[in-house]
Design a protein around this motif. Structure first.
Motif, PDB file in Angstrom:
ATOM      1  N   ALA A  30       0.935  -1.217   0.147  1.00 18.02           N
ATOM      2  CA  ALA A  30       0.003  -0.070   0.145  1.00 18.02           C
ATOM      3  C   ALA A  30       0.765   1.128   0.031  1.00 18.02           C
ATOM      4  CB  ALA A  30      -0.939   0.101   1.223  1.00 18.02           C
ATOM      5  N   PHE A  31       0.193   2.319  -0.472  1.00 19.44           N
ATOM      6  CA  PHE A  31       1.008   3.656  -0.481  1.00 19.44           C
ATOM      7  C   PHE A  31      -0.198   4.817  -0.398  1.00 19.44           C
ATOM      8  CE2 PHE A  31       0.591   3.252  -4.949  1.00 19.44           C
ATOM      9  CZ  PHE A  31       0.077   4.292  -5.522  1.00 19.44           C
ATOM     10  N   GLY A  32      -0.019   5.991  -0.349  1.00 22.04           N
ATOM     11  CA  GLY A  32      -0.868   7.138  -0.062  1.00 22.04           C
ATOM     12  C   GLY A  32      -1.213   7.542   1.285  1.00 22.04           C
ATOM     13  N   TYR A  33      -1.744   8.904   1.140  1.00 21.23           N
ATOM     14  CA  TYR A  33      -2.087   9.507   2.316  1.00 21.23           C
ATOM     15  C   TYR A  33      -3.344   8.747   2.960  1.00 21.23           C
ATOM     16  CZ  TYR A  33      -3.998  12.923   5.673  1.00 21.23           C
ATOM     17  OH  TYR A  33      -4.596  13.631   6.831  1.00 21.23           O
ATOM     18  N   SER A  34      -3.185   8.643   4.285  1.00 21.12           N
ATOM     19  CA  SER A  34      -4.608   8.225   5.305  1.00 21.12           C
ATOM     20  C   SER A  34      -4.404   9.196   6.494  1.00 21.12           C
ATOM     21  CB  SER A  34      -4.383   6.900   5.651  1.00 21.12           C
ATOM     22  OG  SER A  34      -5.173   6.550   6.679  1.00 21.12           O
ATOM     23  N   PRO A  35      -5.388   9.665   7.149  1.00 27.78           N
ATOM     24  CA  PRO A  35      -5.303  10.555   8.399  1.00 27.78           C
ATOM     25  C   PRO A  35      -4.543   9.761   9.408  1.00 27.78           C
ATOM     26  CG  PRO A  35      -7.697  10.381   7.332  1.00 27.78           C
ATOM     27  CD  PRO A  35      -7.037   9.462   6.366  1.00 27.78           C
ATOM     28  N   ARG A  36      -4.737   8.300   9.312  1.00 27.10           N
ATOM     29  CA  ARG A  36      -3.776   7.583  10.267  1.00 27.10           C
ATOM     30  C   ARG A  36      -2.663   6.985   9.603  1.00 27.10           C
ATOM     31  NH1 ARG A  36      -9.276   6.139  12.526  1.00 27.10           N
ATOM     32  NH2 ARG A  36      -8.997   6.947  14.746  1.00 27.10           N
ATOM     33  N   LEU A  37      -1.574   7.836   9.350  1.00 26.89           N
ATOM     34  CA  LEU A  37      -0.403   7.407   8.545  1.00 26.89           C
ATOM     35  C   LEU A  37       0.273   6.271   9.031  1.00 26.89           C
ATOM     36  CD1 LEU A  37       0.825   8.884   5.938  1.00 26.89           C
ATOM     37  CD2 LEU A  37       2.421  10.057   7.597  1.00 26.89           C
ATOM     38  N   ARG A  38       0.828   5.752   8.187  1.00 29.79           N
ATOM     39  CA  ARG A  38       1.915   4.813   8.115  1.00 29.79           C
ATOM     40  C   ARG A  38       3.236   5.204   7.523  1.00 29.79           C
ATOM     41  NH1 ARG A  38       1.251  -1.557   7.241  1.00 29.79           N
ATOM     42  NH2 ARG A  38       3.384  -1.283   7.897  1.00 29.79           N
TER      43      ARG A  38
END
Length: 344
Positions: free
Chosen positions: A172-180
């Motif tokens: 996976a990649f990309g922005y999420s409000p709960r980031l990794r």
């Protein structure tokens, strides 16, 4: 449809919950909350849910549910290698227990978040050598091995009333409000912004299949309502052939997205045995009309903008958004025990 979404306060679940809700589903979450505070940007609005460890799920948690989307897991290779026994306990045994409870409760569909890492070193550099779902599974980490075991056990549970589906997500990649920040593209973009270098510790040659978190969410939403005969007891690679890229190519895309950043390939970690290019056509055939929308380049630009706009710091990058660091900090603070359960 009433959908139980495990891991709803994780990197993928935070993106997936609103996609499912927008499709008209009633979403109920289930999460231990270990990473609920790993937020970059505005705090997301979570669906109602259960705060419970996956190992403690009971029949009441699946009562009245039409479908389960199971994302919750110890979710990367360093974590799995640090505590392989916990990886198997949580990722394997607890996942199968959840599926058994769901089947007994009359849940009709169980979408399981597996991984393309199950192919391990099964790929190659030949462009014609794309790994499809019937390829040998050669996991090289406890994390990937746990996924293979769950797929096998879910297959044994499949029957005329219970439909498991194995969604083998690319990285996976990309922005999420709960980031990794501990997954390859997210990590490289952060390092480029904070240091001016796109730092690659391998030799850059391994192939990686990548997929945006939003495309994963859309794929699960599509599989949720696909005709039973199209998805019943089947494995699907989730991603797009255009995002089969080498680590060096990922680094170059990051350098283009972060002005002034320079690619530095040290090779200090040597060659990575995990190298594979993946065929994603089976899911497109099973669910006509679906295709991924995000490229690696678009994702790098999105991440760079999000990191700048939300003020990513070096400390956050290394500690708040790296799963292993979060768990070590919780353990050092005494808020979780040696089994990664919350202390009373």
């Amino acid at each position: 449809m009433r959908v139980l979404l495990t891991g709803h306060q994780g990197y993928l679940g935070t993106v997936m919950a609103p996609v499912l809700a927008a499709a008209g589903h009633e979403v109920v979450g289930l999460d231990a909350g270990l990473f609920a505070d790993c937020v970059l940007g505005p705090t997301p609005a979570d669906p109602p849910g259960h705060r419970v460890d996956l190992r403690d799920v009971t029949a009441e948690h699946v009562a009245g549910v039409d479908a389960v989307i199971h994302l919750a897991a110890l979710s990367n290779d360093p974590l799995g290698s640090l505590a392989p026994e916990l990886t198997y306990d949580i990722n394997h045994h607890a996942s199968v227990h959840l599926a058994q409870l769901a089947r007994d409760a009359g849940v009709r569909r169980f979408l399981y978040a597996s991984t393309c890492s199950v192919y391990g070193a099964a790929g190659g550099s030949d462009s014609a050598n794309l790994v499809a779902e019937d390829a040998p599974l050669r996991p090289v980490t406890p994390y990937a091995e746990s996924k293979v075991r769950v797929e096998d056990d879910l297959h044994a549970l499949a029957d005329g009333d219970f439909t498991p589906v194995y969604m083998r997500n690319a990285t996976a990649f990309g922005y999420s409000p709960r980031l990794r920040a501990d997954i390859v593209l997210n990590n490289l973009v952060g390092h480029a912004l904070l240091s001016g270098e796109v730092l690659v510790l391998s030799d850059g040659t391994p192939w990686r299949p990548l997929v945006h978190a939003a495309d994963i969410a859309r794929a699960f939403a599509a599989a949720l309502t696909a005709p039973r005969e199209a998805v019943h007891d089947r494995a699907f690679n989730i991603g797009s052939e255009i995002n089969n890229v080498t680590v060096a190519e990922i680094a170059e895309q990051v350098a283009e997205a972060v002005s002034g950043a320079k690619v530095v390939i040290t090779g200090e970690n040597g060659a990575d045995p995990r190298s594979y290019r993946v065929d994603f056509s089976r899911f497109r055939t099973a669910v006509p009309g679906f295709d991924c929308e995000w490229t690696v380049k678009q994702g790098a630009l999105e991440l760079a903008d999000a990191y700048r706009n939300h003020g990513l710091t070096q400390e956050d990058f290394e500690r708040r958004f790296t799963r292993l660091a979060v768990l070590r900090a919780a353990s050092d603070a005494g808020t979780v025990d040696d089994t990664l359960r919350w202390r009373p």
